[in-house]
Structures are given as structure tokens and as C-alpha cells.
Design a protein around this motif. Sequence first.
Motif, mmCIF file in Angstrom:
data_model
loop_
_atom_site.group_PDB
_atom_site.id
_atom_site.type_symbol
_atom_site.label_atom_id
_atom_site.label_comp_id
_atom_site.label_asym_id
_atom_site.label_seq_id
_atom_site.Cartn_x
_atom_site.Cartn_y
_atom_site.Cartn_z
ATOM 1 N N ARG A 1 -44.363 17.171 -5.942
ATOM 2 C CA ARG A 1 -43.666 16.402 -6.920
ATOM 3 C C ARG A 1 -42.238 16.312 -6.029
ATOM 4 N NH1 ARG A 1 -44.488 19.511 -12.676
ATOM 5 N NH2 ARG A 1 -47.318 19.738 -11.915
ATOM 6 N N ARG A 2 -41.356 15.359 -6.341
ATOM 7 C CA ARG A 2 -39.973 15.524 -5.892
ATOM 8 C C ARG A 2 -39.474 15.487 -7.212
ATOM 9 N NH1 ARG A 2 -38.869 8.815 -5.797
ATOM 10 N NH2 ARG A 2 -39.220 9.014 -3.818
ATOM 11 N N ALA A 3 -38.218 15.819 -6.293
ATOM 12 C CA ALA A 3 -37.761 16.719 -6.801
ATOM 13 C C ALA A 3 -36.630 16.615 -8.205
ATOM 14 C CB ALA A 3 -35.868 17.499 -5.801
ATOM 15 N N ALA A 4 -36.230 15.737 -8.352
ATOM 16 C CA ALA A 4 -35.958 14.939 -9.951
ATOM 17 C C ALA A 4 -37.035 14.731 -11.216
ATOM 18 C CB ALA A 4 -35.477 13.192 -9.714
ATOM 19 N N PHE A 5 -38.032 14.381 -11.024
ATOM 20 C CA PHE A 5 -39.441 14.719 -11.175
ATOM 21 C C PHE A 5 -39.672 16.345 -11.439
ATOM 22 C CE2 PHE A 5 -39.306 10.763 -9.520
ATOM 23 C CZ PHE A 5 -38.662 10.095 -11.046
ATOM 24 N N ALA A 6 -39.798 16.870 -10.953
ATOM 25 C CA ALA A 6 -40.213 18.876 -10.729
ATOM 26 C C ALA A 6 -40.732 19.430 -12.373
ATOM 27 C CB ALA A 6 -38.911 19.353 -9.856
ATOM 28 N N ASP A 7 -40.099 19.108 -12.979
ATOM 29 C CA ASP A 7 -40.867 19.353 -14.909
ATOM 30 C C ASP A 7 -41.582 18.590 -15.206
ATOM 31 O OD1 ASP A 7 -38.480 17.333 -15.075
ATOM 32 O OD2 ASP A 7 -38.204 18.014 -16.512
ATOM 33 N N GLN A 8 -41.792 17.419 -14.250
ATOM 34 C CA GLN A 8 -43.200 16.956 -14.831
ATOM 35 C C GLN A 8 -44.535 16.874 -14.360
ATOM 36 O OE1 GLN A 8 -41.673 12.505 -15.047
ATOM 37 N NE2 GLN A 8 -40.027 12.767 -15.086
ATOM 38 N N GLU A 9 -45.500 16.802 -14.986
ATOM 39 C CA GLU A 9 -46.895 16.417 -14.832
ATOM 40 C C GLU A 9 -47.278 15.857 -13.789
ATOM 41 O OE1 GLU A 9 -51.535 17.775 -15.990
ATOM 42 O OE2 GLU A 9 -50.125 18.569 -17.704
ATOM 43 N N TYR A 10 -47.677 15.006 -12.913
ATOM 44 C CA TYR A 10 -47.983 14.041 -12.541
ATOM 45 C C TYR A 10 -49.091 13.657 -12.673
ATOM 46 C CZ TYR A 10 -43.777 13.041 -9.464
ATOM 47 O OH TYR A 10 -43.022 13.478 -8.662
ATOM 48 N N TRP A 11 -49.891 12.221 -12.777
ATOM 49 C CA TRP A 11 -51.004 11.457 -13.276
ATOM 50 C C TRP A 11 -51.908 12.199 -11.931
ATOM 51 C CZ3 TRP A 11 -53.794 9.903 -16.610
ATOM 52 C CH2 TRP A 11 -54.906 9.242 -16.241
ATOM 53 N N GLY A 12 -51.709 11.484 -10.802
ATOM 54 C CA GLY A 12 -52.169 12.163 -9.897
ATOM 55 C C GLY A 12 -53.787 11.541 -9.506
ATOM 56 N N ARG A 13 -54.081 10.705 -10.112
ATOM 57 C CA ARG A 13 -55.792 9.684 -10.147
ATOM 58 C C ARG A 13 -55.434 8.700 -9.799
ATOM 59 N NH1 ARG A 13 -57.907 11.785 -15.867
ATOM 60 N NH2 ARG A 13 -55.608 12.059 -16.097
ATOM 61 N N PRO A 14 -56.089 7.984 -9.413
ATOM 62 C CA PRO A 14 -56.168 6.523 -9.934
ATOM 63 C C PRO A 14 -55.670 5.747 -11.045
ATOM 64 C CG PRO A 14 -58.441 6.948 -8.922
ATOM 65 C CD PRO A 14 -57.875 8.211 -9.713
ATOM 66 N N VAL A 15 -55.311 4.731 -10.392
ATOM 67 C CA VAL A 15 -54.118 3.683 -11.668
ATOM 68 C C VAL A 15 -54.871 2.603 -12.426
ATOM 69 C CG1 VAL A 15 -52.176 3.524 -13.117
ATOM 70 C CG2 VAL A 15 -52.078 5.458 -11.244
ATOM 71 N N PRO A 16 -55.684 3.158 -13.644
ATOM 72 C CA PRO A 16 -56.795 2.371 -13.384
ATOM 73 C C PRO A 16 -55.178 -0.168 -14.480
ATOM 74 C CG PRO A 16 -56.272 3.424 -16.099
ATOM 75 C CD PRO A 16 -55.597 3.945 -14.647
ATOM 76 N N GLY A 17 -56.040 -0.726 -14.658
ATOM 77 C CA GLY A 17 -55.178 -1.773 -15.111
ATOM 78 C C GLY A 17 -55.166 -1.614 -16.374
#
Length: 249
Positions: free
Chosen positions: A49-65
Motif C-alpha cells: 500500500r501507499r502511505a496515504a492509503f495505509a488504512d484502506q483495503e486494496y482491491w488488488g485484482r483485475p478491474v472490470p469495465g
Amino acid sequence: MGSDRGGDSGNGGGGGGGGTGLAALDARITGCRACPRLVEWREEVARTRRAAFADQEYWGRPVPGFGPPDAALLIVGLAPAAHGANRTGRMFTGDRSGDVLYAALHDVGLASRGTAVAIDDGLELYGVRITSPVHCAPPANKPTPEERNTCRPWLVRELELLRPTLRAVIVLGAFGWQATLPALTEAGWHVPRPRPAFGHGTQVPLDGLDLFGCFHVSQRNTFTGRLTPAMLREVLCTAAESAGLSVMS
């Protein structure tokens, strides 16, 4: 193409259950693991994660349309940004490129709001769908030609599903242009030979579809003035009118 890919005749299966529509396709895209380098990168970014978003859960998968299944206008980008769509799970959401794109869409009446911060922020698109030729965030924002080609069946199937209502396509940048032309051919449109060159403002009439080129909404292009908000709005308005959509000029 592996068994977890989406270039078949659309007979269902995969991450979101059976079905042949765009919702089923989107669900299957999110489960793709066909490109080892991209899988490793997107998941590593989601872990560190980036420090600015450290408290967020990332999607981390392919992104659909993103957008309605009966869209008349399709916008094709490049790939998800590592800390943008790879974080939020929605195309062009959570980064400065998306800020530029959605502000312009809202200005011309094609989006319900001019900002895109999270997948649940209530943003709606009107007659427009946004996708990309590569659905995973790539290192340095640079997919390889092999990764582009591996991901192409998803775009082909998306185009096939949109074909009944699709009347115009805007491609952002030369990479997307190079990926979209063969996808359009595979989806059943006749693309001229030699293939038309990319350029901002380029318009190519196909059979029942108008294809438009636009500089990508990257920070490099927008910060340097290569692509201004006015230039982007002009392409959006021209393409939307070609697609039969009402816009505010």
C-alpha cells in the motif's frame, strides 16, 4: 488462453457464476490470473500500500469495465493505476487521471458527478461505459505486448456484448489504440488496412461505429497541457453526438 480466461463464446462459468451478459463477464474478469507478472505486482501493491492509503483495503485484482450494459459510447483506457483502480476496484477511480476524465464527463452531462473516489460513491454514467485493454495494474504503468495480447479476449467479448447498442468508441492513447483495433476486428467490425494511425482527434468510420482517438488523461499529458480539459470535452462531445447521446457543450 487458459481456462480462467474470458474469450470463449460466453457460456458462463468463472468467478461470478453462470451467464452470458456483461455482469457475468465482469465477474469472471476479476478472477483472472493469466499473467504471472501482473498478478504478482497487483497483489504486492495491495499488500504494501501507499502511505496515504495505509488504512484502506486494496482491491488488488483485475478491474472490470464500468458503466451500463446498453452503452452507446465506450471509452478505452490503458490499464488500472496501482493506487487508483487497483485500490478502489473501479475504472479510473481514486487517481488524478480519473479526476480529469470524470470531471469532463460530468461537464458534458455524461456522468452524475465530477469526482470518482470509491466504488460506492454513487457515481453513474449515462450511456457510457469505460474499460481498458489490460485489466491489471502493470509495473511502471507499462504492460508488455504479450500481456496486452493475453488480455485481449476480455475486450473482444465486451465489444461483442455491447455491439447491439454501441455506436462510438473513444480510445485514450496509442497503446490502447493498438490494442483496440485488433479487438474490434475479432469482434466483427471491419477495420481498414493498413490500420489507421493513432492521433488526437482522429475519427475513423467503421461499419455502424465511429472510432475516435484522444490523448490519454495521464498526469504527464494533463500537467504539460498536451491534453487540456477543453480538448477532452471536445472529443467527448463529438463522440457522444455520433453515438446519439445528448450532451451539454
